[in-house]
Design an enzyme around this catalytic site. Sequence first.
Site, PDB file in Angstrom:
ATOM      1  N   ASP A 271     103.676 -44.979   7.260  1.00 13.76           N
ATOM      2  CA  ASP A 271     102.392 -44.466   6.749  1.00 13.76           C
ATOM      3  C   ASP A 271     102.152 -43.086   7.337  1.00 13.76           C
ATOM      4  OD1 ASP A 271      99.777 -46.276   5.481  1.00 13.76           O
ATOM      5  OD2 ASP A 271      99.381 -44.250   6.233  1.00 13.76           O
TER       6      ASP A 271
ATOM      7  N   ASN B 180     104.536 -48.020  -1.878  1.00 11.88           N
ATOM      8  CA  ASN B 180     103.158 -48.457  -2.123  1.00 11.88           C
ATOM      9  C   ASN B 180     102.113 -47.398  -1.783  1.00 11.88           C
ATOM     10  OD1 ASN B 180     100.814 -50.485  -2.147  1.00 11.88           O
ATOM     11  ND2 ASN B 180     100.874 -49.837  -0.001  1.00 11.88           N
TER      12      ASN B 180
ATOM     13  N   TYR C 150      94.929 -39.992 -12.144  1.00 13.02           N
ATOM     14  CA  TYR C 150      95.436 -41.223 -11.516  1.00 13.02           C
ATOM     15  C   TYR C 150      96.242 -42.035 -12.530  1.00 13.02           C
ATOM     16  CZ  TYR C 150      95.319 -45.606  -8.821  1.00 13.02           C
ATOM     17  OH  TYR C 150      95.660 -46.745  -8.130  1.00 13.02           O
TER      18      TYR C 150
ATOM     19  N   LYS D 109     100.219 -43.119 -12.361  1.00 11.64           N
ATOM     20  CA  LYS D 109     100.657 -44.517 -12.331  1.00 11.64           C
ATOM     21  C   LYS D 109     101.448 -44.880 -13.598  1.00 11.64           C
ATOM     22  CE  LYS D 109      98.967 -45.625  -8.307  1.00 11.64           C
ATOM     23  NZ  LYS D 109      99.856 -45.950  -7.189  1.00 11.64           N
TER      24      LYS D 109
ATOM     25  N   ILE E 153      91.452 -54.311  -6.451  1.00  7.28           N
ATOM     26  CA  ILE E 153      91.755 -55.058  -5.225  1.00  7.28           C
ATOM     27  C   ILE E 153      90.838 -54.532  -4.125  1.00  7.28           C
ATOM     28  CG2 ILE E 153      93.586 -55.720  -3.597  1.00  7.28           C
ATOM     29  CD1 ILE E 153      94.245 -56.504  -6.513  1.00  7.28           C
TER      30      ILE E 153
ATOM     31  N   THR F   6      90.088 -52.987  -1.235  1.00  6.42           N
ATOM     32  CA  THR F   6      90.688 -52.193  -0.149  1.00  6.42           C
ATOM     33  C   THR F   6      89.869 -50.918   0.057  1.00  6.42           C
ATOM     34  OG1 THR F   6      92.096 -50.677  -1.414  1.00  6.42           O
ATOM     35  CG2 THR F   6      92.989 -52.891  -1.019  1.00  6.42           C
TER      36      THR F   6
END
Length: 275
Positions: free
Chosen positions: A36, A89, A154, A158, A187, A189
């Site tokens: 990361d 990811n 975005y 994707k 999700i 997060t």
Amino acid sequence: MRLKDKVSIITGAASGIGKATSLVFAREGAKVMCADVNAGGAEAVARQIADTGGEAESIKVDVSVEADVKNMISQTVARWGRLDILYNNAGIGYGMPVTQVPESEWDRLMDINLKGVFLGCKHAIPEMLKNGGGAIVSTASDAGLIGTAMLSPYCASKGGVVLFTKSLAVEWGAMGIRVNCVCPGVIRTPILDPFLQQAQAMGATPEELWERMARAHPVGRVGEPEEVGRAVAFLASDEASFITGVALPVDGGFQAGPPGGYGADQRVASAQAAQ
Ligand SMILES: NC(=O)c1ccc[n+]([C@@H]2O[C@H](COP(=O)([O-])OP(=O)(O)OC[C@H]3O[C@@H](n4cnc5c(N)ncnc54)[C@H](O)[C@@H]3O)[C@@H](O)[C@H]2O)c1
């Protein structure tokens, strides 16, 4: 254990889906390189895995920088001697009407969300070939399968991940490398924090926004990071040995169609049908 002794790299491992998937992978027996740009966060996840008897290391990487990605892969191979699984990811979100998107934001989004996946695959595949193959999974999005207002950059990034995935599946299938992606719905997060703040600035409470997002999914709720992690573990495992080139929705039915169809209330309709 579905990933026993598999050597894996997970990018974006410090938070959200990447963190949850790192924990799932470790539980399934994989050795995990937690990568990361947030070095401290990645280190904390690796420590959490080690504290519970798993095997993990961490490394700082900016997935949009080729030298960093090469280093991430060579350090993993130096540590464990091979590379079996790459989970691309790491990603960022951004929402704005297209007329207000600065060129620099478009570039940043493409660099991290799309070029990051390209660089990971480019440098992982030669290592995987040395051991007869491997599995690559990337995080695309529901927003890579359908258009979404305010999210055009975005969505473009994707959607790019989806077709890049399919192209590599075709290109490397005969060499034993499977390439798939997951398309999560909403999700829970930290990536959503800016959207919650935007909504608050426009007078909605975070609770109202969560409720609205939950209602957009036919199952009536948003997803949890581990639910994506378990799907990724399946795609990365030998259980998925005949699956390559798929963009798997992990989205509580979002891609199947709008809840309740054309304006009907789903719960009322289902309850009436059950009587
Ligand atoms: N949460 C959702 O609703 C949702 C839905 C669909 C897809 N996704 C995708 O899932 C992936 C993970 O997002 P999340 O929801 O867990 O968000 P998150 O913000 O919790 O985690 C993203 C992680 O990526 C890391 N990162 C960002 N830029 C990086 C870079 N240049 N190099 C390396 N690491 C970097 C961040 O430090 C962070 O740890 C992203 O690709 C995101 O687009 C999320």
